[in-house]
Scaffold this active site. Structure first.
Site, PDB file in Angstrom:
ATOM      1  N   HIS A 157      82.426 -67.857  64.910  1.00 46.07           N
ATOM      2  CA  HIS A 157      82.736 -67.219  66.191  1.00 46.07           C
ATOM      3  C   HIS A 157      81.523 -66.425  66.697  1.00 46.07           C
ATOM      4  O   HIS A 157      81.146 -66.531  67.866  1.00 46.07           O
ATOM      5  CB  HIS A 157      83.952 -66.301  65.994  1.00 46.07           C
ATOM      6  CG  HIS A 157      84.421 -65.610  67.224  1.00 46.07           C
ATOM      7  ND1 HIS A 157      85.568 -65.997  67.886  1.00 46.07           N
ATOM      8  CD2 HIS A 157      83.931 -64.547  67.911  1.00 46.07           C
ATOM      9  CE1 HIS A 157      85.749 -65.201  68.934  1.00 46.07           C
ATOM     10  NE2 HIS A 157      84.774 -64.309  68.968  1.00 46.07           N
ATOM     11  N   GLU A 158      80.880 -65.652  65.798  1.00 47.20           N
ATOM     12  CA  GLU A 158      79.732 -64.831  66.205  1.00 47.20           C
ATOM     13  C   GLU A 158      78.495 -65.686  66.468  1.00 47.20           C
ATOM     14  O   GLU A 158      77.735 -65.414  67.400  1.00 47.20           O
ATOM     15  CB  GLU A 158      79.445 -63.749  65.167  1.00 47.20           C
ATOM     16  CG  GLU A 158      80.603 -62.799  64.903  1.00 47.20           C
ATOM     17  CD  GLU A 158      81.260 -62.232  66.153  1.00 47.20           C
ATOM     18  OE1 GLU A 158      80.579 -61.984  67.163  1.00 47.20           O
ATOM     19  OE2 GLU A 158      82.490 -62.025  66.116  1.00 47.20           O
ATOM     20  N   HIS A 198      78.813 -66.948  69.899  1.00 45.49           N
ATOM     21  CA  HIS A 198      78.414 -65.948  70.908  1.00 45.49           C
ATOM     22  C   HIS A 198      76.908 -65.995  71.136  1.00 45.49           C
ATOM     23  O   HIS A 198      76.448 -65.933  72.282  1.00 45.49           O
ATOM     24  CB  HIS A 198      78.813 -64.537  70.478  1.00 45.49           C
ATOM     25  CG  HIS A 198      80.204 -64.149  70.858  1.00 45.49           C
ATOM     26  ND1 HIS A 198      80.648 -64.160  72.161  1.00 45.49           N
ATOM     27  CD2 HIS A 198      81.248 -63.727  70.110  1.00 45.49           C
ATOM     28  CE1 HIS A 198      81.901 -63.764  72.202  1.00 45.49           C
ATOM     29  NE2 HIS A 198      82.302 -63.506  70.957  1.00 45.49           N
TER      30      HIS A 198
END
Length: 182
Positions: A155-156, A159
């Protein structure tokens, strides 16, 4: 390489400040971020700020630089105590992280501080090997993880690549209003 992570502590970054989190559709969230020098004092300060912001945000298990308005390949993660976590490396920050190996795709519900009103079902690898550098020391680390920590890392990393979890859902049928608990 993973010994460097065992010896690293977020306190080595210094005291961080809490930063405001930007929300979609802020353009910084949808463009790829630049690689950073992990020994640059500004990067080290940003890493400390990410950890500080994450710590004061209930339920937050990860926060990337784009989420605080900075287009940099840097994020912090801490899944300690999360009921879905199996492997836990504690709190750490990584610069310029890359996925080296990924396997066992599994669906799971995700939310995001930058998309505060929605959650969604996203297929992610449940086993992962990631390489990145530690802010401050610049040491290269390679970590193997699984389950919820693997999901948080992906998820990071997304980003930092300019992607939100909404870009990974199968369609509108897999997006849900976030439940608010009072």
């Amino acid at each position: 390489m993973s010994d460097a992570l065992q010896d690293w502590t977020p306190e080595a970054l210094g005291e961080g400040g809490v930063r405001p989190v930007v929300a979609a559709p802020d353009p910084v969230l949808s463009r790829p971020s630049a690689e950073v020098d992990p020994t640059d004092p500004e990067v080290v300060r940003l890493a400390a700020d990410l950890v500080a912001t994450m710590r004061v945000s209930p339920g937050c298990v990860g926060l990337a630089a784009p989420q605080v308005g900075v287009a940099a390949q840097l994020f912090a993660v801490d899944v300690t105590g999360h009921p879905k976590a199996v492997t836990v490396h504690g709190v750490f920050a990584l610069c310029n992280a890359k996925i080296i190996e990924a396997s066992r795709l599994r669906p799971g519900r995700e939310g995001c501080m930058s998309v505060p009103d929605l959650t969604g079902d996203v297929k992610r690898a449940s086993r992962l090997v990631v390489e990145g550098t530690l802010p401050g020391t610049g040491a290269l680390v390679r970590l193997s993880t699984d389950a919820f920590e693997a999901r948080a890392l992906q998820h990071e990393i997304d980003h930092c690549a300019g992607l939100l979890f909404l870009d990974r859902v199968a369609g509108a049928h897999a997006i849900y209003p976030r439940k608010v608990y009072l």
